[in-house]
Design an enzyme around this catalytic site. Sequence first.
Site, PDB file in Angstrom:
ATOM      1  N   ILE A 104       0.820  -1.209   0.000  1.00 52.83           N
ATOM      2  CA  ILE A 104       0.000   0.000   0.000  1.00 52.83           C
ATOM      3  C   ILE A 104       0.857   1.264   0.000  1.00 52.83           C
ATOM      4  CG2 ILE A 104      -0.236   0.004   2.523  1.00 52.83           C
ATOM      5  CD1 ILE A 104      -2.971   1.001   0.004  1.00 52.83           C
ATOM      6  N   VAL A 105       2.025   1.246   0.653  1.00 52.88           N
ATOM      7  CA  VAL A 105       2.860   2.442   0.693  1.00 52.88           C
ATOM      8  C   VAL A 105       3.525   2.669  -0.663  1.00 52.88           C
ATOM      9  CG1 VAL A 105       4.834   3.556   1.802  1.00 52.88           C
ATOM     10  CG2 VAL A 105       3.249   2.187   3.157  1.00 52.88           C
ATOM     11  N   ASP A 131       8.726  -5.576  -6.794  1.00 44.50           N
ATOM     12  CA  ASP A 131       8.364  -6.417  -5.648  1.00 44.50           C
ATOM     13  C   ASP A 131       8.732  -7.861  -5.953  1.00 44.50           C
ATOM     14  OD1 ASP A 131       6.796  -7.867  -3.521  1.00 44.50           O
ATOM     15  OD2 ASP A 131       6.154  -5.807  -3.118  1.00 44.50           O
ATOM     16  N   HIS A 190      -2.477  -9.039   3.882  1.00 41.36           N
ATOM     17  CA  HIS A 190      -3.342  -9.638   4.901  1.00 41.36           C
ATOM     18  C   HIS A 190      -3.958  -8.594   5.834  1.00 41.36           C
ATOM     19  CE1 HIS A 190      -0.563  -8.921   8.218  1.00 41.36           C
ATOM     20  NE2 HIS A 190       0.415  -9.506   7.558  1.00 41.36           N
ATOM     21  N   VAL A 216      15.056  -7.979  -5.119  1.00 41.71           N
ATOM     22  CA  VAL A 216      16.191  -7.058  -5.017  1.00 41.71           C
ATOM     23  C   VAL A 216      17.347  -7.782  -4.331  1.00 41.71           C
ATOM     24  CG1 VAL A 216      17.005  -4.897  -3.983  1.00 41.71           C
ATOM     25  CG2 VAL A 216      14.700  -5.040  -4.978  1.00 41.71           C
ATOM     26  N   HIS A 267       1.289 -10.667  14.610  1.00 42.44           N
ATOM     27  CA  HIS A 267       0.070 -10.191  15.279  1.00 42.44           C
ATOM     28  C   HIS A 267      -1.056 -11.153  14.924  1.00 42.44           C
ATOM     29  CE1 HIS A 267      -3.436  -7.728  16.093  1.00 42.44           C
ATOM     30  NE2 HIS A 267      -3.674  -7.558  14.817  1.00 42.44           N
ATOM     31  N   TYR A 323      -9.522  -5.969  18.930  1.00 40.25           N
ATOM     32  CA  TYR A 323     -10.401  -5.225  18.038  1.00 40.25           C
ATOM     33  C   TYR A 323     -11.233  -6.229  17.241  1.00 40.25           C
ATOM     34  CZ  TYR A 323      -6.890  -6.085  14.337  1.00 40.25           C
ATOM     35  OH  TYR A 323      -6.017  -6.668  13.448  1.00 40.25           O
ATOM     36  N   VAL A 325      -1.448   0.497   7.036  1.00 32.81           N
ATOM     37  CA  VAL A 325      -2.458   0.938   6.076  1.00 32.81           C
ATOM     38  C   VAL A 325      -3.120   2.225   6.548  1.00 32.81           C
ATOM     39  CG1 VAL A 325      -4.677   0.355   5.032  1.00 32.81           C
ATOM     40  CG2 VAL A 325      -2.890  -1.379   5.184  1.00 32.81           C
ATOM     41  N   ASP A 380      15.512  25.583  16.944  1.00 34.00           N
ATOM     42  CA  ASP A 380      16.083  26.820  17.464  1.00 34.00           C
ATOM     43  C   ASP A 380      17.406  26.474  18.147  1.00 34.00           C
ATOM     44  OD1 ASP A 380      14.960  25.527  19.664  1.00 34.00           O
ATOM     45  OD2 ASP A 380      14.226  27.367  20.588  1.00 34.00           O
ATOM     46  N   LEU A 427      27.249  26.064  32.744  1.00 31.01           N
ATOM     47  CA  LEU A 427      28.663  25.747  32.908  1.00 31.01           C
ATOM     48  C   LEU A 427      28.938  24.397  32.256  1.00 31.01           C
ATOM     49  CD1 LEU A 427      29.087  26.796  36.650  1.00 31.01           C
ATOM     50  CD2 LEU A 427      29.541  28.180  34.603  1.00 31.01           C
TER      51      LEU A 427
END
Length: 820
Positions: free
Chosen positions: A20-21, A41, A54, A180, A231, A265, A364, A550, A648
Amino acid sequence: MTTPLRDRTRARVVIIGAGIVGCSLADELTARGWREVTVLDQGPLPAPGGSTSHAPGLVFQTGPSKTMTEFAAYTVRKLGSLDVDGLPCFHPVGGLEIATTEARWADLHRKAGLAASWGVRGELLDAQQCKKLWPLLDEGKVLGGLHTPDDGLARALPACRAQMARAEGRGARFLGRHTVTGIERAAGVVTGVVTDHGVFPADHVVSAAGFWGPVIGSLAGVDVPLLPLAHQYATTAPLPELAGLNDPREEASRPILRHQDRDLYFREHVDRIGIGSYAHRPLPVDPFTVPAYDDAPVMPSSLPFTAEDFAPSWRDSVGLLPALGGSRVADGFNGVFSFTPDGMPVLGESRTLRGFWLAEAVWVTHSAGVAKAVAEWMSDGRPATDVHECDLTRFEDAQRSPAYIAERGAQSFVEVYDVIHPLQPLEQPRPLRTSPFYPRQQELGAAFLEAGGWERPHWYEANAPLAEGLDLPERDAWSARYWSPIAAAEAAVTRERVALYDMTPLRRLEVTGPGALDFLQRMTTNQLAKKPGAVTYTLLLDETGGIRSDLTVARLAPDHFQLGANSPADLDWLLRHAPENVHVRDITPGTCCIGVWGPLARALVQPLTRDDFSHDAFGYFRAKRTHIGHVPVTALRLSYVGELGWELYTTADLGLRLWDTLWAAGQEHGVVAAGRSAFNSLRLEKGYRAWGHDMTTEHDPYEAGLGFAVRPAKGDFLGRAALAGRSEETATRKLTCLTLDDPAANVLGKEPVLRDGVPVGYVTSAAYGYTLGRCIAYAWLPATAAVPGTAVHLDYFGQRFAATVAQEPLFDPKMTRIRR
């Protein structure tokens, strides 16, 4: 740093990773005029077998990071505008986070405030309203919930297909089954990508390889600080309660449900429920041993389900959703994805291999937003969104060891759904970095928190007797965490006598060489062409005038400068721009610093040195090399607490002797050691800004109230052209000082600011001002609301605290205490 527009059609970009990226980035780049874009890929397209293949597709926008919220919000907008086969790539079913404990219910009130600060719609619901949204809930176990109606489900693979098609329409090409095997480079610049199908010449290479990021990084000689972890995700058998409820094409109609008290979830899959769990032990994966697509049982990112790890989560799921008691886990897998030591992405261009970019550890949820930021970075030299929390340079060297990455990456997994206090320190590995004063601080009972790997005293138990009898308002449980009334006593001693502050974690850079002055003049905003001994407050800007950092710059000799900086990114930025006749190095690890501040600071220090420390001989914002007792020091007449005193500096080997010398001499003056908690209160009373909190690259100096540090007349400097025509009068938003009307009220930062009941800004820094007897908050507000006397409200855990815009600085506006 910037690729001119005329070159974009010819510059060759190779993106490694078609998840997706990578697909989002190809779309974003080609939309900006890049034409020679190749995406590689190792797996087949459009589902090459990485984490995207997935992903359950949850998109929750709200969190403590404004940057990550903006990334998620853009992902929602973009994917919601895309469709494949007549179906949108984002399904806005909403999100529902429920609380089953009082601590979580309080945190959901805080998250509702964060949502308002960042412009995300959200509403707190009672248990009955939650059950209406999710009828399967056991209402009796729910205290309430946070409903965010614009969150939802991203269809990750269709989103990849849609963005691939758009990018291909503009000339990009996507090549699957290309592994690659190497990164070609010459003279510190990337030149190509080697694959099992040949070499692809490149002017820019972007690693968007997900959990394979460390593998690609190793080929380029660039470390990628992420840890792949598995996960667990399971899907139930069909549930009668869901039969006929959902359109099979859309899969879900009810909000994504998060039961964070049990690290769970839930989402609908037509007539089944998918359950994701972070409740199990960390399951790290070595990215160098992940099998190729054809050698994996299912796909490289999908590992066998470990039912024994999921068993407690199944019991918790049945407890919340009793209907599951008649069902079972029908399918499950352990899906691999990326975690970093701080849970944030790793973005940006390597300085050691120019043209090699990272877009790693991105879920995602934030994918399109990250891609937009990286595309802007490559195209314009900077992203429109501040990304300092995600910058690949943010980690200290001490935080880049494989052991640290493994330990902290695993802990990031454990903490995904934890309630994290903004001051909460790491638990391990500690202590990692300590100042030379650490043994004395332990003897004084220092309460250490942690930042950048440093042990940082926030108060000292030895000062507890000084806090007895102080009349302080009672704090709520949240603001009382990582706080002690001792901080008020230490602040009072600083204002009335003298205190020692450990400033060692303040980053110190050394800039030397025959071109040092010209270089710093070009890089910073203020006039540095002053005689040796001068100290100047100045800013680092980017090309658009945004504040990168700064600095305090001490000119110690004609070609020798010492800089007080903020983060490793400052060193990286200066090294990227330094010419051959300038040397820039980080001297922090080998040095240390004590801040000696308070009305009696001169009485303490003067007898220890033969040099004249009077105001006439050693004025404010001046530097001098001298000795304190037996210790050679560089003394800077600066004060971040608004009192007379000096920083100092000496070498680390002499640090303990310096501390002991000052401590012994200070006894007759009632000296104490003081911590960061008092320091933060005192600096806000003076209105001193903290970069990264109060201002970032999204703000210019005039908006931030720092126009005094800009000297356009000195000549050209980076960002000068962008500031032309701007001033404090033209600023449409301003960093604004607020004081809370109720002396007993406290806020900590990131709360929404409301005017007439409508959110108009957010708090950046806040602390109780012990000298003033009320809480101080700095906030970004529209210029029309930043007028002294304007009444506003701050939303804190659902409470509305009245506040008033104040004229700054609140304490000693004529600077009489510092300049004496």
